[in-house]
Design a protein around this motif. Structure first.
Motif, PDB file in Angstrom:
ATOM      1  N   ALA A 104      39.324  -8.397 -37.231  1.00 44.34           N
ATOM      2  CA  ALA A 104      38.666  -9.474 -37.980  1.00 44.34           C
ATOM      3  C   ALA A 104      37.322  -9.810 -37.349  1.00 44.34           C
ATOM      4  CB  ALA A 104      39.562 -10.716 -38.023  1.00 44.34           C
ATOM      5  N   PHE A 105      37.251  -9.763 -36.019  1.00 48.59           N
ATOM      6  CA  PHE A 105      35.980 -10.031 -35.342  1.00 48.59           C
ATOM      7  C   PHE A 105      34.970  -8.927 -35.651  1.00 48.59           C
ATOM      8  CE2 PHE A 105      33.202 -10.116 -31.544  1.00 48.59           C
ATOM      9  CZ  PHE A 105      32.706 -11.395 -31.709  1.00 48.59           C
ATOM     10  N   ALA A 106      35.431  -7.674 -35.692  1.00 46.07           N
ATOM     11  CA  ALA A 106      34.534  -6.559 -36.022  1.00 46.07           C
ATOM     12  C   ALA A 106      34.010  -6.697 -37.448  1.00 46.07           C
ATOM     13  CB  ALA A 106      35.263  -5.233 -35.837  1.00 46.07           C
ATOM     14  N   ARG A 107      34.875  -7.104 -38.399  1.00 45.19           N
ATOM     15  CA  ARG A 107      34.417  -7.330 -39.778  1.00 45.19           C
ATOM     16  C   ARG A 107      33.389  -8.460 -39.823  1.00 45.19           C
ATOM     17  NH1 ARG A 107      39.869  -6.465 -40.764  1.00 45.19           N
ATOM     18  NH2 ARG A 107      40.290  -8.702 -40.887  1.00 45.19           N
ATOM     19  N   LEU A 108      33.616  -9.499 -39.018  1.00 47.69           N
ATOM     20  CA  LEU A 108      32.669 -10.610 -38.970  1.00 47.69           C
ATOM     21  C   LEU A 108      31.315 -10.152 -38.456  1.00 47.69           C
ATOM     22  CD1 LEU A 108      31.950 -13.638 -39.094  1.00 47.69           C
ATOM     23  CD2 LEU A 108      32.819 -13.820 -36.760  1.00 47.69           C
ATOM     24  N   LEU A 109      31.306  -9.283 -37.442  1.00 49.75           N
ATOM     25  CA  LEU A 109      30.040  -8.771 -36.924  1.00 49.75           C
ATOM     26  C   LEU A 109      29.279  -7.992 -37.994  1.00 49.75           C
ATOM     27  CD1 LEU A 109      31.028  -7.627 -33.320  1.00 49.75           C
ATOM     28  CD2 LEU A 109      29.804  -9.689 -34.012  1.00 49.75           C
ATOM     29  N   GLY A 110      29.993  -7.237 -38.826  1.00 47.83           N
ATOM     30  CA  GLY A 110      29.352  -6.533 -39.937  1.00 47.83           C
ATOM     31  C   GLY A 110      28.753  -7.501 -40.940  1.00 47.83           C
TER      32      GLY A 110
END
Length: 127
Positions: A104-110
């Motif tokens: 979820a954090f990686a998706r947020l960074l995108g």
């Protein structure tokens, strides 16, 4: 014949043993304290020239364990819209909950990159 003890007055309690114990505790804590190692390099950080140099240049994005976003009073998608409206060069500080899933954090960074965020720092706790 009557034997009696002479009248003795009780002596006041001495505080010397208490002082000795406090001193020993002080020495114990001084000897067992962790002393921070010196920095490997002496570094002189730059100095900002007045308050205007840092004013309004950093925004904090709060991320909950469930992925909820918040910047100031803006929540969810309004928070991402607020990021897109920020001037160029504004640094983003991400204060995410430790329970947030890594994916979820990686998706947020995108999503942040798509919103135009170019500078980002993540708040972490020291071990």
């Amino acid at each position: 014949m009557r034997l009696s003890r002479p009248d003795r007055r009780a002596r006041p309690a001495s505080i010397v043993p208490m002082i000795n114990i406090v001193f020993l505790l002080l020495v114990f804590f001084m000897l067992t304290a962790t002393i921070a190692p010196p920095d490997p390099l002496q570094v002189q950080p730059p100095v900002a020239r007045g308050a205007a140099a840092t004013e309004g240049r950093e925004v904090t994005l709060h991320v909950g364990a469930d992925g909820a976003l918040m910047i100031g009073d803006a929540r969810a998608e309004a928070a991402l819209a607020a990021l897109a409206a920020l001037p160029d060069g504004t640094a983003l500080r991400v204060n995410a909950d430790a329970g947030l899933d890594g994916a979820a954090f990686a998706r947020l960074l995108g999503r942040l990159a798509a919103a135009g965020v170019t500078e980002l720092s993540v708040v972490v706790a020291a071990p």
